[in-house]
Scaffold this motif. Structure first.
Motif, PDB file in Angstrom:
ATOM      1  N   GLU A  21      41.877  34.901  75.913  1.00 39.74           N
ATOM      2  CA  GLU A  21      43.371  34.369  76.325  1.00 39.74           C
ATOM      3  C   GLU A  21      43.775  33.989  77.598  1.00 39.74           C
ATOM      4  O   GLU A  21      44.358  32.805  77.802  1.00 39.74           O
ATOM      5  CB  GLU A  21      44.417  35.489  75.777  1.00 39.74           C
ATOM      6  CG  GLU A  21      44.304  36.088  74.233  1.00 39.74           C
ATOM      7  CD  GLU A  21      45.376  37.083  73.849  1.00 39.74           C
ATOM      8  OE1 GLU A  21      45.561  37.841  74.933  1.00 39.74           O
ATOM      9  OE2 GLU A  21      45.419  37.092  72.943  1.00 39.74           O
ATOM     10  N   SER A  47      41.178  30.631  67.406  1.00 33.94           N
ATOM     11  CA  SER A  47      41.776  30.752  66.173  1.00 33.94           C
ATOM     12  C   SER A  47      41.047  30.888  64.817  1.00 33.94           C
ATOM     13  O   SER A  47      41.259  31.556  63.984  1.00 33.94           O
ATOM     14  CB  SER A  47      42.859  29.446  65.814  1.00 33.94           C
ATOM     15  OG  SER A  47      43.740  29.309  67.016  1.00 33.94           O
ATOM     16  N   GLN A  50      39.527  34.535  65.337  1.00 37.93           N
ATOM     17  CA  GLN A  50      40.436  35.841  65.137  1.00 37.93           C
ATOM     18  C   GLN A  50      41.598  35.010  64.592  1.00 37.93           C
ATOM     19  O   GLN A  50      42.758  34.790  65.076  1.00 37.93           O
ATOM     20  CB  GLN A  50      40.688  36.146  66.522  1.00 37.93           C
ATOM     21  CG  GLN A  50      39.528  36.943  66.970  1.00 37.93           C
ATOM     22  CD  GLN A  50      39.893  37.483  68.352  1.00 37.93           C
ATOM     23  OE1 GLN A  50      40.753  38.386  68.239  1.00 37.93           O
ATOM     24  NE2 GLN A  50      39.390  37.126  69.329  1.00 37.93           N
ATOM     25  N   SER A  52      44.011  36.195  62.622  1.00 39.28           N
ATOM     26  CA  SER A  52      45.114  36.985  62.853  1.00 39.28           C
ATOM     27  C   SER A  52      45.994  36.691  64.148  1.00 39.28           C
ATOM     28  O   SER A  52      47.116  37.020  64.099  1.00 39.28           O
ATOM     29  CB  SER A  52      44.906  38.435  62.588  1.00 39.28           C
ATOM     30  OG  SER A  52      44.304  38.722  63.718  1.00 39.28           O
ATOM     31  N   LYS A  53      45.409  36.203  65.115  1.00 39.44           N
ATOM     32  CA  LYS A  53      45.849  36.037  66.607  1.00 39.44           C
ATOM     33  C   LYS A  53      46.149  34.390  66.717  1.00 39.44           C
ATOM     34  O   LYS A  53      46.341  34.093  67.801  1.00 39.44           O
ATOM     35  CB  LYS A  53      44.871  36.416  67.578  1.00 39.44           C
ATOM     36  CG  LYS A  53      45.032  37.857  67.569  1.00 39.44           C
ATOM     37  CD  LYS A  53      44.146  38.292  68.737  1.00 39.44           C
ATOM     38  CE  LYS A  53      44.233  39.959  68.818  1.00 39.44           C
ATOM     39  NZ  LYS A  53      43.289  40.258  69.995  1.00 39.44           N
ATOM     40  N   ARG A  56      49.439  33.499  68.225  1.00 37.85           N
ATOM     41  CA  ARG A  56      49.351  34.000  69.601  1.00 37.85           C
ATOM     42  C   ARG A  56      48.649  33.133  70.624  1.00 37.85           C
ATOM     43  O   ARG A  56      49.230  32.706  71.619  1.00 37.85           O
ATOM     44  CB  ARG A  56      48.947  35.338  69.646  1.00 37.85           C
ATOM     45  CG  ARG A  56      48.652  36.154  71.011  1.00 37.85           C
ATOM     46  CD  ARG A  56      48.136  37.438  70.805  1.00 37.85           C
ATOM     47  NE  ARG A  56      47.959  38.006  72.223  1.00 37.85           N
ATOM     48  CZ  ARG A  56      48.619  38.790  73.037  1.00 37.85           C
ATOM     49  NH1 ARG A  56      49.878  39.313  72.346  1.00 37.85           N
ATOM     50  NH2 ARG A  56      48.104  39.304  74.064  1.00 37.85           N
ATOM     51  N   LYS A 159      43.515  28.556  61.050  1.00 35.86           N
ATOM     52  CA  LYS A 159      43.759  29.832  60.508  1.00 35.86           C
ATOM     53  C   LYS A 159      43.859  29.767  58.922  1.00 35.86           C
ATOM     54  O   LYS A 159      43.167  30.312  58.059  1.00 35.86           O
ATOM     55  CB  LYS A 159      45.256  30.215  61.211  1.00 35.86           C
ATOM     56  CG  LYS A 159      45.724  31.583  60.265  1.00 35.86           C
ATOM     57  CD  LYS A 159      47.114  31.778  60.769  1.00 35.86           C
ATOM     58  CE  LYS A 159      47.780  32.873  60.013  1.00 35.86           C
ATOM     59  NZ  LYS A 159      47.171  34.194  60.236  1.00 35.86           N
TER      60      LYS A 159
END
Length: 192
Positions: A21, A47, A50, A52-53, A56, A159
């Motif tokens: 990040e 993305s 992960q 789910s993040k 974010r 995603k």
């Protein structure tokens, strides 16, 4: 030679790094001012790795990119002649910068939105907006909407595409990579 497949695999590994990040935010910030590589190359695999993040990650990229855009704006506003103009001349970008300035005069704040969303070098327009003393709030809003739309779209595709998207990317990564190289070379010679 499977150059881009290897790079893609490395990007997926980096995307899971505990400081990913921070690297994404740093890349997003720097790309808005001077760095040539777009943050999408890190955002997409992050993305995908992960999901789910994903939102974010898109938020980190957007906020950091807009903050970098603000720095670009301030450089154009206050330090164009002593700092930026010599760099533009040294890198041979004067003609491209003049084109950007003409687009500003013709289209105003919409150019910032377009540059924020598209692969057009956003950094040229952040500096140009400052040089032309564009109203700061419209610049900031156009940057946030353009950059946010772009980064959230990338994250959404990764995603929602999930494993199928990863398989498609893996299948076409070589063609996409070499196609991008060809486009960059052609654009370079056309814009000289």
């Amino acid at each position: 030679m499977k150059l881009f497949t290897k790079l893609y695999d490395m990007a997926l590994v980096w995307a899971k790094h505990r400081h990913a990040e921070r690297y994404l935010a740093g890349m997003s910030f720097a790309e808005s001012v001077i760095f040539p590589i777009p943050p999408d190359v890190m955002l997409a695999p992050m993305s995908l790795a992960q999901p789910s993040k994903a939102w974010r990650f898109a938020t980190f990229a957007t906020v950091a990119s807009v903050l970098g855009g603000v720095l670009g704006y301030l450089l154009g506003f206050w330090l164009f002649e002593p700092v930026v103009e010599p760099l533009i001349a040294q890198m041979g970008w004067q003609e491209k910068f003049n084109i950007a300035l003409n687009w500003f005069k013709e289209y105003g704040v919409w150019v910032v939105f377009l540059a924020g969303f598209s692969p057009i070098p956003y950094k040229v327009f952040t500096i140009g907006a400052g040089l032309l003393h564009m109203a700061f709030l419209p610049f900031l809003l156009a940057s946030a909407v353009g950059r946010g739309a772009r980064f959230f779209l990338v994250s959404a595709l990764m995603k929602w595409g999930g494993v199928k998207m990863e398989q498609k990317l893996r299948q076409y990564v070589e063609a996409l990579g070499w196609g991008l190289v060809i486009l960059v070379v052609v654009a370079y010679f056309l814009l000289r």
